[in-house]
Write an enzyme that holds these catalytic residues in place. Structure first.
Site, PDB file in Angstrom:
ATOM      1  N   HIS B 328       0.813  -1.212   0.000  1.00  0.00           N
ATOM      2  CA  HIS B 328       0.000   0.000   0.000  1.00  0.00           C
ATOM      3  C   HIS B 328       0.848   1.264   0.000  1.00  0.00           C
ATOM      4  CE1 HIS B 328      -3.305  -2.703   0.995  1.00  0.00           C
ATOM      5  NE2 HIS B 328      -4.067  -1.769   0.492  1.00  0.00           N
ATOM      6  N   GLY B 329       2.016   1.193   0.576  1.00  0.00           N
ATOM      7  CA  GLY B 329       2.834   2.396   0.548  1.00  0.00           C
ATOM      8  C   GLY B 329       4.072   2.279   1.393  1.00  0.00           C
TER       9      GLY B 329
END
Lengths: 303, 469
Positions: B328-329
């Site tokens: 996701h990041g």
């Protein structure tokens, strides 16, 4: 109902309901399409103005360009380059100066609110947001918004008023091409604004470094022949007291420093102005402010 | 180009007008899909098209090489992995890796500024890089495992990889599910067309009406611009965020599925009302299904899954979840988000506590609360903010309830979203209600209302949250 007719029936029902609602409902109080067009027009205005006024929302809502122009000679035109939460970063001041005409009188007017000298404000978020709008989005905002405004959405709390046409107690906005948003509300509700500013100024103060840089830049601008004016944007008395006690903004000292770098500081009769929400001037006061600043410019440069 | 924009409307009209002409023959169909998808993606920044093309070319040729050179298939597989993961590492994780190294050196009192040394282009995150990289990777992995025959036609491959409805935010489509679909031109029948319209209308409603209207309340709270505080306030903020991210992402997936369906293709469901789950394990079979199943098939099962005993199973689950967090990041907060899920999933698997409730509906709010607690770190700007909000949720701080009035224009849509989920719960669990709904042509009324909602009540247009991944 047969499946093959469902799409057609849905589209027909939607079209009829849309038409009915468009006829029955009054236009929304806040038209987001008009707002986009307003900000983009301002951001991409040509470098064609004699007077450029800058500051935060107290300027873009609280300063009528038309009334300022009314006090000046007909060859002087103005632009309100105020942005929500704008701060006096060097790029913002350059941005203001770049909107001035290359010939004739060149005048910059700064509305110096305490918030415009905080760390939070100098990121100039809204200005940069609109400066980064490119390509089709910019074209859409500048040229298609006038058509898209007919499809502007409503806020849920506005629906009863949109049905009856009675927007009492709500902020009414009129957007002007010269960068001013005339804003009014039937009764002044100041508690929310006071809470917001208490919250802001308990977290941060006016930053002296930003003020120093601002003064240096004003000095340079003044030396290039640009006339510079400044004032503290008038606001509600409770707000002034709050900002004076919490923000470390020292108006007198700022005014003296501004004068020492060649600027003209304009003192305003604060009691003559009225806000609609505890922070921003209503349209009548915004007209008065425009007029007062126009008079001050005239007295200094023309008379 | 985002789905809820005028430019996409014009693009879609143009695409579907030409589709019956261009879609009939294989080569023209694939070239048309690829060209349209590149145009769709290039609208943001055409320079990053080279990344998709580069990543795609590596996998296309590696796929062919794996089949033609079985003795060296491992080499080509590794080449594909390195190519794809390097692009991700450079464009998505270089800043994070530099920060972790800086923190590590700082621990030993050695200060270095590695971030300043990263080239500027590497700090720009190309939209949807994680989605198309994973999609591309699944192709070579399946070819390597012998589960998929690689395509020889490069346009066939790029039509699969770049297919515009799902290119930037999923669902992540597997080559083995989709390559064969692309070999045919199918005119959708009346029911499929109606289902496509429903998906697009509901997806746009979720995004433009629910998610976009909630964003003002949530953004002002997380950005410190709201004057309100207190325990009740932050619970409402977090419930609102839980529904915002759901409506935002599920909305995108629905529109993508609807567009594909109108082209005659089928994308699998990506969200299946995850907040109605009665266990966290079930939640993960309903939330972002295409990503969860990707991690299940390509990470969790190869790590042994649950076949190697309880503790190794938990370890495999923890590794899979943490990788999913990193997907996701490149932020510590995403790791903590995943870590919280690991803890709750482990407790659920070890204690089997959900059994005590005998599938009671009481489990729904309990599971939702677990997801909500993890969402704090998903949304928080940094760890400090996440910790502060978590503390506030349980500190019993007083709340000035006037925030309900001040933020009513946002909060109305939270109640609407909750109401919709309740109706869906009844439809799923009460046969008579479902039968009545299906018989009485309610879907026409509901789709009409959704379209009216989009026209009259849409919020301020925002980009889809999942574009940043």
């Amino acid at each position: 109902m047969q499946v093959k007719y469902k799409i057609a029936i849905t589209l027909l029902l939607t079209a009829l309901l849309t038409l009915g609602l468009k006829i029955r409902l009054y236009p929304p109080l806040v038209n987001t399409e008009l707002r986009t067009e307003f900000w983009l027009n301002k951001t991409y205005a040509s470098a064609d103005y004699s007077v450029v006024v800058g500051g935060d929302s107290r300027i873009y809502r609280g300063f009528s360009i038309d009334d300022m122009e009314g006090e000046l000679t007909s060859d002087l035109n103005g632009l309100n380059l105020g942005y929500s939460s704008a701060g006096f970063s060097s790029s913002y001041i350059d941005f203001m100066a770049n909107h001035l005409k290359l010939s004739g009188p060149r005048i910059l007017v700064f509305g110096l609110s305490p918030h415009a000298f905080t760390d939070e404000s100098i990121s100039d978020e809204l200005l940069n947001q609109y400066r980064s709008v490119k390509g089709f989005d910019r074209y859409k905002g500048l040229y298609l918004s006038r058509y898209l405004k007919h499809f502007a959405p409503y806020k849920i709390s506005d629906l009863p008023s949109a049905w009856t046409g009675d927007y009492e107690g709500r902020v009414e906005e009129t957007f002007y091409k010269n960068g001013w948003v005339a804003s009014d509300q039937n009764r002044e509700i100041d508690s929310v604004a006071l809470d917001i500013y208490t919250n802001i100024f308990t977290k941060m103060d006016v930053n002296e470094i930003i003020i120093d840089r601002f003064m240096q830049q004003v000095d340079s601008l003044h030396k290039t022949g640009i006339a510079v004016f400044a004032f503290r944007p008038p606001t509600n008395a409770k707000m002034v007291a709050l900002e004076d006690s919490l923000s470390a903004y020292r108006e007198e000292e700022i005014a003296n420093r501004f004068k020492s770098v060649g600027g003209v500081w304009i003192d305003l009769p604060v009691a003559e102005f009225r806000t609609y929400d505890g922070s921003h001037l209503d349209s009548k006061s915004a007209r008065l402010l425009g007029k007062k600043i126009g008079q001050a410019i005239r007295q200094t440069l023309i008379d | 180009m985002i789905f809820n924009s005028i430019e996409f409307l014009l693009f879609a009209i143009g695409f579907f007008l030409l589709w019956p002409v261009m879609g009939k023959r294989n080569n023209s169909r694939w070239i048309f899909i690829t060209a349209a998808s590149f145009f769709f993606y290039g609208w943001w920044d055409w320079r990053f098209l080279f990344l998709i093309i580069g990543s795609g070319l590596i996998d296309y040729f590696c796929g062919l090489a794996i089949t033609h050179h079985p003795n060296r298939k491992r080499l080509f597989f590794i080449l594909s992995l390195v190519g794809n993961l390097s692009a991700l590492a450079v464009f998505k994780y270089s800043g994070f890796i530099a920060t972790v190294l800086q923190d590590f050196f700082l621990f030993f009192d050695y200060e270095v500024d590695l971030i300043a040394k990263i080239p500027k282009f590497a700090l720009i995150l190309p939209v949807g890089i994680s989605f198309y990289t994973f999609q591309s990777l699944s192709y070579t992995i399946d070819v390597y495992r012998g589960r998929l025959k690689p395509t020889r036609n490069i346009f066939h491959f790029f039509a699969y990889l770049s297919m515009f409805p799902q290119l930037v935010a999923g669902p992540i489509i597997r080559a083995k599910d989709f390559l064969f679909q692309l070999t045919r031109y199918k005119v959708p029948n009346a029911l499929e067309k109606w289902n496509a319209v429903k998906m697009i209308a509901f997806g746009l409603f979720q995004k433009m009406v629910i998610a976009d209207n909630l964003s003002f309340f949530i953004d002002s709270s997380f950005e410190g611009k709201s004057p309100f505080d207190g325990t009740v306030y932050w619970w409402v903020v977090m419930v609102a965020f839980s529904f915002q991210i759901y409506a935002d992402f599920s909305g995108y997936s629905l529109i993508a599925r609807g567009l594909a369906k109108y082209m005659g293709y089928h994308f699998k469901m990506n969200f299946n009302h995850p907040y109605l789950s009665k266990s966290l394990r079930e939640f993960w079979t309903r939330w972002h299904i295409s990503l969860s199943s990707w991690f299940r098939d390509y990470v969790y099962i190869p790590l042994g899954g649950s076949r190697r005993g309880l503790w190794l199973g938990l370890l495999a689950m923890a590794i899979t979840m943490l990788l999913s967090g990193l997907w996701h990041g490149p932020k510590y907060t995403f790791l903590v988000w995943a870590g919280i899920h690991v803890v709750f999933l482990a407790i659920e698997r070890l204690t089997k506590w959900t059994r005590f409730f005998k599938k009671s509906s009481l489990l729904i709010p309990l599971i939702f609360t677990q997801a909500l607690i993890a969402w704090i770190y998903f949304r928080a700007e940094d760890m400090t903010q996440g910790n502060e909000i978590l503390a506030k949720l349980f500190a019993g701080l007083p709340t000035d309830l006037t925030f309900l009035d001040v933020y009513w224009d946002s909060l109305f849509f939270l109640f609407l979203a909750l109401g919709i989920e309740v109706v869906i719960y009844f439809r799923k669990n009460y046969y008579r209600f479902a039968a009545w709904y299906n018989r009485s042509g309610w879907d026409v009324v509901i789709v009409t209302l959704a379209l009216i909602g989009i026209l009259f009540l849409r919020g301020e247009g925002k980009q889809f949250i999942y574009f940043q991944f």
